[in-house]
Design a protein around this motif. Structure first.
Motif, PDB file in Angstrom:
ATOM      1  N   LYS A 250     -12.090   5.870 -12.960  1.00 56.20           N
ATOM      2  CA  LYS A 250     -12.675   5.774 -11.625  1.00 56.20           C
ATOM      3  C   LYS A 250     -11.531   5.789 -10.621  1.00 56.20           C
ATOM      4  N   VAL A 251     -11.590   6.694  -9.641  1.00 60.84           N
ATOM      5  CA  VAL A 251     -10.573   6.731  -8.595  1.00 60.84           C
ATOM      6  C   VAL A 251     -10.836   5.572  -7.626  1.00 60.84           C
ATOM      7  N   ASN A 252      -9.825   4.721  -7.456  1.00 62.39           N
ATOM      8  CA  ASN A 252      -9.922   3.574  -6.552  1.00 62.39           C
ATOM      9  C   ASN A 252      -8.750   3.619  -5.577  1.00 62.39           C
ATOM     10  N   PRO A 253      -8.978   4.056  -4.319  1.00 68.08           N
ATOM     11  CA  PRO A 253      -7.881   4.207  -3.357  1.00 68.08           C
ATOM     12  C   PRO A 253      -7.194   2.903  -2.977  1.00 68.08           C
ATOM     13  N   LYS A 254      -7.733   1.762  -3.380  1.00 68.01           N
ATOM     14  CA  LYS A 254      -7.137   0.474  -3.017  1.00 68.01           C
ATOM     15  C   LYS A 254      -6.215  -0.078  -4.100  1.00 68.01           C
ATOM     16  N   ILE A 255      -6.101   0.608  -5.230  1.00 62.47           N
ATOM     17  CA  ILE A 255      -5.180   0.153  -6.275  1.00 62.47           C
ATOM     18  C   ILE A 255      -3.746   0.405  -5.812  1.00 62.47           C
ATOM     19  N   VAL A 256      -2.950  -0.663  -5.692  1.00 62.76           N
ATOM     20  CA  VAL A 256      -1.559  -0.491  -5.283  1.00 62.76           C
ATOM     21  C   VAL A 256      -0.580  -1.164  -6.235  1.00 62.76           C
ATOM     22  N   ARG A 257      -1.035  -2.103  -7.064  1.00 59.79           N
ATOM     23  CA  ARG A 257      -0.158  -2.929  -7.886  1.00 59.79           C
ATOM     24  C   ARG A 257       0.646  -3.876  -7.002  1.00 59.79           C
ATOM     25  N   GLY A 258       1.331  -4.845  -7.596  1.00 59.86           N
ATOM     26  CA  GLY A 258       1.981  -5.887  -6.819  1.00 59.86           C
ATOM     27  C   GLY A 258       3.464  -5.706  -6.627  1.00 59.86           C
ATOM     28  N   LEU A 259       3.994  -4.521  -6.914  1.00 54.28           N
ATOM     29  CA  LEU A 259       5.432  -4.297  -6.873  1.00 54.28           C
ATOM     30  C   LEU A 259       5.748  -3.113  -5.957  1.00 54.28           C
ATOM     31  N   ASP A 260       6.873  -3.198  -5.267  1.00 52.82           N
ATOM     32  CA  ASP A 260       7.188  -2.199  -4.243  1.00 52.82           C
ATOM     33  C   ASP A 260       7.680  -0.869  -4.801  1.00 52.82           C
ATOM     34  N   TYR A 261       8.079  -0.812  -6.068  1.00 49.87           N
ATOM     35  CA  TYR A 261       8.753   0.396  -6.525  1.00 49.87           C
ATOM     36  C   TYR A 261       7.814   1.535  -6.926  1.00 49.87           C
ATOM     37  N   TYR A 262       6.504   1.324  -6.889  1.00 52.23           N
ATOM     38  CA  TYR A 262       5.580   2.377  -7.325  1.00 52.23           C
ATOM     39  C   TYR A 262       5.379   3.456  -6.262  1.00 52.23           C
ATOM     40  N   LEU A 263       5.149   4.681  -6.724  1.00 53.37           N
ATOM     41  CA  LEU A 263       4.743   5.798  -5.888  1.00 53.37           C
ATOM     42  C   LEU A 263       3.903   6.740  -6.732  1.00 53.37           C
ATOM     43  N   LYS A 264       3.231   7.640  -6.080  1.00 48.16           N
ATOM     44  CA  LYS A 264       2.327   8.580  -6.769  1.00 48.16           C
ATOM     45  C   LYS A 264       1.353   7.828  -7.682  1.00 48.16           C
ATOM     46  N   THR A 265       1.272   8.208  -8.955  1.00 48.69           N
ATOM     47  CA  THR A 265       0.257   7.646  -9.850  1.00 48.69           C
ATOM     48  C   THR A 265       0.411   6.141 -10.029  1.00 48.69           C
ATOM     49  N   THR A 266      -0.678   5.416  -9.800  1.00 51.04           N
ATOM     50  CA  THR A 266      -0.722   3.989 -10.122  1.00 51.04           C
ATOM     51  C   THR A 266      -2.099   3.694 -10.697  1.00 51.04           C
ATOM     52  N   PHE A 267      -2.198   2.720 -11.598  1.00 54.25           N
ATOM     53  CA  PHE A 267      -3.473   2.516 -12.297  1.00 54.25           C
ATOM     54  C   PHE A 267      -3.576   1.094 -12.807  1.00 54.25           C
ATOM     55  N   GLU A 268      -4.799   0.700 -13.113  1.00 49.00           N
ATOM     56  CA  GLU A 268      -5.080  -0.581 -13.754  1.00 49.00           C
ATOM     57  C   GLU A 268      -6.220  -0.408 -14.743  1.00 49.00           C
ATOM     58  N   PHE A 269      -6.157  -1.139 -15.842  1.00 49.15           N
ATOM     59  CA  PHE A 269      -7.301  -1.314 -16.730  1.00 49.15           C
ATOM     60  C   PHE A 269      -7.875  -2.683 -16.423  1.00 49.15           C
ATOM     61  N   THR A 270      -9.151  -2.740 -16.073  1.00 46.57           N
ATOM     62  CA  THR A 270      -9.778  -3.985 -15.636  1.00 46.57           C
ATOM     63  C   THR A 270     -10.961  -4.333 -16.528  1.00 46.57           C
ATOM     64  N   SER A 271     -11.303  -5.629 -16.539  1.00 45.95           N
ATOM     65  CA  SER A 271     -12.445  -6.103 -17.316  1.00 45.95           C
ATOM     66  C   SER A 271     -13.180  -7.168 -16.520  1.00 45.95           C
ATOM     67  N   SER A 272     -14.490  -7.049 -16.435  1.00 46.88           N
ATOM     68  CA  SER A 272     -15.300  -8.045 -15.728  1.00 46.88           C
ATOM     69  C   SER A 272     -15.279  -9.385 -16.454  1.00 46.88           C
ATOM     70  N   ALA A 273     -14.873  -9.396 -17.714  1.00 44.84           N
ATOM     71  CA  ALA A 273     -14.827 -10.646 -18.486  1.00 44.84           C
ATOM     72  C   ALA A 273     -13.773 -11.607 -17.968  1.00 44.84           C
ATOM     73  N   LEU A 274     -12.846 -11.118 -17.114  1.00 45.08           N
ATOM     74  CA  LEU A 274     -11.757 -11.951 -16.632  1.00 45.08           C
ATOM     75  C   LEU A 274     -12.032 -12.583 -15.275  1.00 45.08           C
ATOM     76  N   GLY A 275     -13.142 -12.242 -14.627  1.00 38.14           N
ATOM     77  CA  GLY A 275     -13.434 -12.808 -13.318  1.00 38.14           C
ATOM     78  C   GLY A 275     -12.675 -12.084 -12.225  1.00 38.14           C
ATOM     79  N   ALA A 276     -12.279 -12.835 -11.187  1.00 34.94           N
ATOM     80  CA  ALA A 276     -11.648 -12.219 -10.018  1.00 34.94           C
ATOM     81  C   ALA A 276     -10.308 -11.577 -10.361  1.00 34.94           C
ATOM     82  N   GLN A 277      -9.497 -12.264 -11.180  1.00 29.43           N
ATOM     83  CA  GLN A 277      -8.217 -11.701 -11.626  1.00 29.43           C
ATOM     84  C   GLN A 277      -8.505 -10.845 -12.855  1.00 29.43           C
ATOM     85  N   ASN A 278      -8.930  -9.589 -12.604  1.00 26.50           N
ATOM     86  CA  ASN A 278      -9.569  -8.825 -13.673  1.00 26.50           C
ATOM     87  C   ASN A 278      -8.686  -7.781 -14.335  1.00 26.50           C
ATOM     88  N   ALA A 279      -7.407  -7.699 -13.986  1.00 25.66           N
ATOM     89  CA  ALA A 279      -6.546  -6.664 -14.558  1.00 25.66           C
ATOM     90  C   ALA A 279      -6.024  -7.094 -15.924  1.00 25.66           C
TER      91      ALA A 279
END
Length: 417
Positions: A250-279
């Motif tokens: 799923k394309v999510n334009p708000k995914i940025v990760r928590g580190l400054d060194y990323y550019l271009k492709t960034t991604f997360e695998f998430t699970s609803s089983a984890l609650g709010a902190q779902n990554a």
């Protein structure tokens, strides 16, 4: 006075340690198929490594790093993440000299001083993968698909891949200007941290967990609308290749990760089983990081997995299932039978069969209870009658069936299932 573990620093004990071993073993097996090699870096590093790489406006650097001065008054930090340390080792040892392409994986403890919560601790464990020397968008997709395959091989279900492009230094400034203007108009809705960071690094606000800040970010412009032709083409290739490899996303334009060194492709695998902190895991491309840390201009891509979070989900999924029985319990009756049982135990263990037995001469009933409690698949009975006939009784604790087996054929019978 009893002494307890420090808050957020947890002991790892059975049976959880068995799942951890499985998680680590499967990672080594799968990553090895893709020709990744293990790298191990120190827990303590020069503090400047993380302030330069992660970014001094991030939560990690501002609030969470364990830092102190050593006896020579040098500021050091306990590593809060793995990528910077791997890049430092790659640069320091000039591993790029013979071949800039390198593939590493790592496993180990990281440290962040934050409020302990489900799946987040002050000492936590990550495993990760880093690839240096390949700038291809197809490589991005292959690494993401490898992580997807890893989660599937563990039997994980109910997770989702969310992906985004952060653009590059050429196109990102246009988005940042538009996003900053949006933030300025909604500044009164932002938390104190975001108001302070807005001037220095507005992109960090996309990563804020405060509900109102998330609403402001959702209402703002999308970085997808500001990608230049090259970044848009690369992102299309990533998505197309993921589809060819069988990964859904799923394309999510708000995914940025928590580190400054990323550019271009960034991604997360998430699970609803984890609650709010779902990554569960995440990562992306960081083509400028190696140069930032003193190396040549070599591209990089990687990800990290939170092991505690992964294990928590696996435990929850498996709790409802019947626990798998493994190994053999040798129930010996009498000293001669016990002596023979020791020989059998040694032979089975040489063949990688887990074995337990009674050491205290307890009753057969008590030995059966023990075998059931520890989850043995088979109970092998050995007493005076069996010794005289050179046989053993074998009970399958799953089916409940029992049979007499020649002693010489025991290994074949155990390995048959």
């Amino acid at each position: 006075m009893s002494i307890h573990a420090l808050r957020g620093m947890n002991d790892l004990m059975p049976p959880d340690s068995q799942i951890w071993q499985e998680v680590e073993r499967k990672a080594r097996e799968l990553f090895g198929r893709y020709r990744y090699e293990e790298i191990r870096t120190p827990i303590l590093e020069d503090m400047a490594l993380f302030t330069r790489s992660i970014g001094d406006t991030t939560n990690i650097v501002e609030k969470e790093m364990y830092v102190f001065q050593d006896r020579n008054a040098k500021w050091v930090a306990m590593r809060p993440e793995g990528t910077a340390s791997v890049v430092r080792a790659y640069v320091e040892h000039k591993l790029y000299a013979d071949d800039p392409i390198a593939r590493f994986y790592y496993m180990g403890p990281m440290y962040r001083y934050e409020r302990p919560q489900k799946g987040r601790f002050r000492q936590f464990y990550q495993m990760g993968v880093e690839v240096f020397g390949i700038a291809s968008a197809r490589l991005d997709a292959e690494v993401i698909n490898m992580l997807d395959l890893y989660l599937k091989e563990l039997g994980l279900t109910g997770y989702e891949l969310e992906i985004n492009s952060l653009g590059c230094p050429m196109c990102r400034p246009n988005f940042l200007r538009a996003f900053f203007d949006h933030l300025r108009k909604n500044e009164e809705r932002l938390c104190g941290d975001c108001k302070r960071r807005m001037e220095r690094n507005a992109l960090r606000i996309l990563d804020c967990k405060e509900p109102e800040c998330q609403k402001v970010a959702e209402e703002g412009p999308s970085i997808q609308d500001y990608l230049d032709e090259n970044c848009e083409k690369d992102f299309d290739i990533v998505l197309e290749t993921l589809g060819l490899l069988g990964s859904t996303y799923k394309v999510n334009p708000k995914i940025v990760r928590g580190l400054d060194y990323y550019l271009k492709t960034t991604f997360e695998f998430t699970s609803s089983a984890l609650g709010a902190q779902n990554a569960i895991a995440g990562g992306g491309r960081y083509d400028g990081l190696i140069r930032l840390l003193g190396g040549p201009n070599i591209p990089g891509f990687g990800f990290a997995i939170g092991i505690e979070r992964l294990v928590d989900i696996l435990k929850a999924q498996r709790a409802a299932a019947e626990p798998e029985r493994t190994g053999v319990f040798l129930a010996a009756m009498g000293d001669k039978a016990y002596s023979e049982a020791l020989k059998i135990a040694g032979q089975l263990r040489k063949e990688a069969v887990p074995v337990d037995l009674d050491y205290e001469g307890k009753s057969l009933k008590a030995q059966m209870r023990r075998a059931d409690k520890i989850g043995s698949r088979y109970v092998v009975f050995l007493g005076p009658d069996e010794l005289s006939k050179k046989t053993v009784g074998v009970r399958d604790m799953v089916s409940g069936g029992q049979e007499d087996v020649p002693l010489a054929g025991l290994m074949q019978r155990i390995k048959k299932t």
